[in-house]
Design a protein around this motif. Structure first.
Motif, PDB file in Angstrom:
ATOM      1  N   UNK A  36     -14.752   2.428  73.357  1.00 47.62           N
ATOM      2  CA  UNK A  36     -15.501   3.310  72.124  1.00 47.62           C
ATOM      3  C   UNK A  36     -15.983   2.080  71.743  1.00 47.62           C
ATOM      4  N   UNK A  37     -15.142   0.552  72.158  1.00 51.60           N
ATOM      5  CA  UNK A  37     -15.597  -0.680  71.668  1.00 51.60           C
ATOM      6  C   UNK A  37     -16.838  -0.996  71.732  1.00 51.60           C
ATOM      7  N   UNK A  38     -17.228  -0.174  74.001  1.00 51.44           N
ATOM      8  CA  UNK A  38     -18.395  -0.352  74.257  1.00 51.44           C
ATOM      9  C   UNK A  38     -19.080   0.613  74.178  1.00 51.44           C
ATOM     10  N   UNK A  39     -19.107   1.640  73.007  1.00 52.70           N
ATOM     11  CA  UNK A  39     -20.068   2.882  73.164  1.00 52.70           C
ATOM     12  C   UNK A  39     -20.843   2.286  71.639  1.00 52.70           C
ATOM     13  N   UNK A  40     -19.516   1.195  70.882  1.00 49.81           N
ATOM     14  CA  UNK A  40     -19.805   0.581  69.341  1.00 49.81           C
ATOM     15  C   UNK A  40     -19.995  -0.662  69.710  1.00 49.81           C
ATOM     16  N   UNK A  41     -21.195  -0.651  70.355  1.00 44.92           N
ATOM     17  CA  UNK A  41     -21.672  -2.039  70.654  1.00 44.92           C
ATOM     18  C   UNK A  41     -23.009  -3.065  69.672  1.00 44.92           C
ATOM     19  N   UNK A  42     -23.465  -2.005  68.616  1.00 44.94           N
ATOM     20  CA  UNK A  42     -24.131  -2.773  67.385  1.00 44.94           C
ATOM     21  C   UNK A  42     -23.211  -2.875  65.954  1.00 44.94           C
ATOM     22  N   UNK A  43     -22.033  -2.346  66.430  1.00 43.01           N
ATOM     23  CA  UNK A  43     -20.467  -2.378  65.101  1.00 43.01           C
ATOM     24  C   UNK A  43     -20.615  -3.774  64.608  1.00 43.01           C
ATOM     25  N   UNK A  44     -19.915  -4.875  63.779  1.00 41.83           N
ATOM     26  CA  UNK A  44     -19.754  -5.655  63.896  1.00 41.83           C
ATOM     27  C   UNK A  44     -18.169  -5.798  63.616  1.00 41.83           C
ATOM     28  N   UNK A  45     -18.063  -6.617  63.856  1.00 41.79           N
ATOM     29  CA  UNK A  45     -16.941  -7.681  64.823  1.00 41.79           C
ATOM     30  C   UNK A  45     -15.287  -7.156  63.671  1.00 41.79           C
ATOM     31  N   UNK A  46     -16.229  -7.106  62.225  1.00 36.47           N
ATOM     32  CA  UNK A  46     -15.056  -6.551  61.888  1.00 36.47           C
ATOM     33  C   UNK A  46     -14.601  -4.968  61.863  1.00 36.47           C
ATOM     34  N   UNK A  47     -15.312  -4.188  62.034  1.00 38.14           N
ATOM     35  CA  UNK A  47     -15.285  -2.833  62.171  1.00 38.14           C
ATOM     36  C   UNK A  47     -15.012  -2.572  63.773  1.00 38.14           C
ATOM     37  N   UNK A  48     -15.159  -3.336  64.338  1.00 35.79           N
ATOM     38  CA  UNK A  48     -14.348  -3.745  65.682  1.00 35.79           C
ATOM     39  C   UNK A  48     -12.584  -4.119  65.755  1.00 35.79           C
ATOM     40  N   UNK A  49     -11.868  -4.956  64.935  1.00 35.22           N
ATOM     41  CA  UNK A  49     -11.143  -5.715  64.916  1.00 35.22           C
ATOM     42  C   UNK A  49     -10.480  -4.027  64.271  1.00 35.22           C
ATOM     43  N   UNK A  50     -10.907  -3.162  63.255  1.00 31.77           N
ATOM     44  CA  UNK A  50     -10.359  -1.984  62.459  1.00 31.77           C
ATOM     45  C   UNK A  50      -9.863  -0.900  63.090  1.00 31.77           C
ATOM     46  N   UNK A  51     -10.941  -0.776  64.338  1.00 34.15           N
ATOM     47  CA  UNK A  51     -10.711  -0.499  64.764  1.00 34.15           C
ATOM     48  C   UNK A  51      -9.619  -0.200  66.526  1.00 34.15           C
ATOM     49  N   UNK A  52      -9.089  -1.821  67.063  1.00 32.51           N
ATOM     50  CA  UNK A  52      -8.810  -1.769  67.896  1.00 32.51           C
ATOM     51  C   UNK A  52      -7.027  -2.187  66.950  1.00 32.51           C
ATOM     52  N   UNK A 106     -22.633   1.001  61.203  1.00 31.91           N
ATOM     53  CA  UNK A 106     -23.239  -0.395  62.021  1.00 31.91           C
ATOM     54  C   UNK A 106     -24.134  -0.515  60.522  1.00 31.91           C
ATOM     55  N   UNK A 107     -24.373  -0.257  59.695  1.00 26.61           N
ATOM     56  CA  UNK A 107     -25.700  -1.262  59.324  1.00 26.61           C
ATOM     57  C   UNK A 107     -25.193  -0.543  57.750  1.00 26.61           C
ATOM     58  N   UNK A 108     -24.162  -0.140  57.434  1.00 25.06           N
ATOM     59  CA  UNK A 108     -23.297  -0.031  56.545  1.00 25.06           C
ATOM     60  C   UNK A 108     -23.643   0.784  54.879  1.00 25.06           C
ATOM     61  N   UNK A 109     -24.767   1.810  55.568  1.00 26.57           N
ATOM     62  CA  UNK A 109     -25.443   2.903  54.219  1.00 26.57           C
ATOM     63  C   UNK A 109     -24.456   3.897  54.102  1.00 26.57           C
ATOM     64  N   UNK A 110     -23.238   4.416  54.744  1.00 25.99           N
ATOM     65  CA  UNK A 110     -22.516   5.703  54.860  1.00 25.99           C
ATOM     66  C   UNK A 110     -22.730   6.677  54.916  1.00 25.99           C
ATOM     67  N   UNK A 111     -23.700   6.359  56.692  1.00 27.23           N
ATOM     68  CA  UNK A 111     -24.490   7.432  57.724  1.00 27.23           C
ATOM     69  C   UNK A 111     -24.207   7.205  58.655  1.00 27.23           C
ATOM     70  N   UNK A 112     -23.733   8.171  59.833  1.00 27.78           N
ATOM     71  CA  UNK A 112     -23.848   7.948  60.609  1.00 27.78           C
ATOM     72  C   UNK A 112     -24.758   8.518  61.661  1.00 27.78           C
ATOM     73  N   UNK A 113     -25.193   8.280  62.299  1.00 35.14           N
ATOM     74  CA  UNK A 113     -27.102   8.849  62.976  1.00 35.14           C
ATOM     75  C   UNK A 113     -25.939  10.073  64.466  1.00 35.14           C
TER      76      UNK A 113
END
Length: 177
Positions: A36-52, A106-113
């Protein structure tokens, strides 16, 4: 428990058994987290840490609640009743839902493409056709996006034992190839 909920749980178990050995263990969660983290390369470290952290809590909650014999594995029979008990597992699901849906923004706009949604869900192991059907069931806007809140709520609903006819049922529906 509704039949639909039972099917959703069976699917989740099969996905969490990331190494395919018939049980869920800590290694499965490590494998899935990495995908999942590999698929989320554009996400910030905080979001990745939260998922971990959410995946780690998911595993530690399962192990603490279900691994009575201390063998480090969870069978489908142990998993099924526990994961659909909101009193025992609701907080863990809520943390996971918030972390995964935030990772998709990852851009924090509240929307998921759609492309990132599909990438994250297929990294978990869901069938791509079913993921597209789920995204469509969430009612994307004219730019093919859904809100973080919609996805988070959909994840929580997926684990509700008394719900049927929800968008998450698209994940277990058979699709034509």
């Amino acid at each position: 428990m509704r039949t639909e909920a039972a099917k959703r749980v069976e699917l989740v178990f099969s996905l969490f058994d990331a190494n395919g050995n018939g049980v869920i263990d800590s290694d499965d969660f490590d494998l899935m987290t990495g995908r999942v983290l590999e698929a989320a390369a554009a996400s910030d470290d905080g979001a990745k840490d939260a998922l971990r952290a959410a995946f780690r809590r998911y595993w530690t909650t399962l192990a603490a609640e279900l691994d009575a014999d201390g063998d480090g594995v969870i069978t489908v029979d142990e998993f099924r009743p526990f994961v659909l008990d909101p009193a025992r597992f609701g907080d863990t699901i809520a943390e996971f839902a918030e972390a995964l849906s935030a990772l998709g923004d990852p851009d924090g706009d509240g929307l998921i493409e759609r492309p990132l949604f599909v990438s994250l869900m297929t990294a978990i192991g869901f069938e791509e056709a079913n993921v597209h059907a789920l995204f469509d069931a969430f009612g994307p806007d004219s730019e093919d996006r859904v809100t973080v809140a919609t996805w988070s709520a959909g994840i929580k609903d997926y684990y509700a034992p008394d719900l049927a006819g929800i968008p998450g049922d698209q994940l277990v529906a058979a699709r034509a190839l």
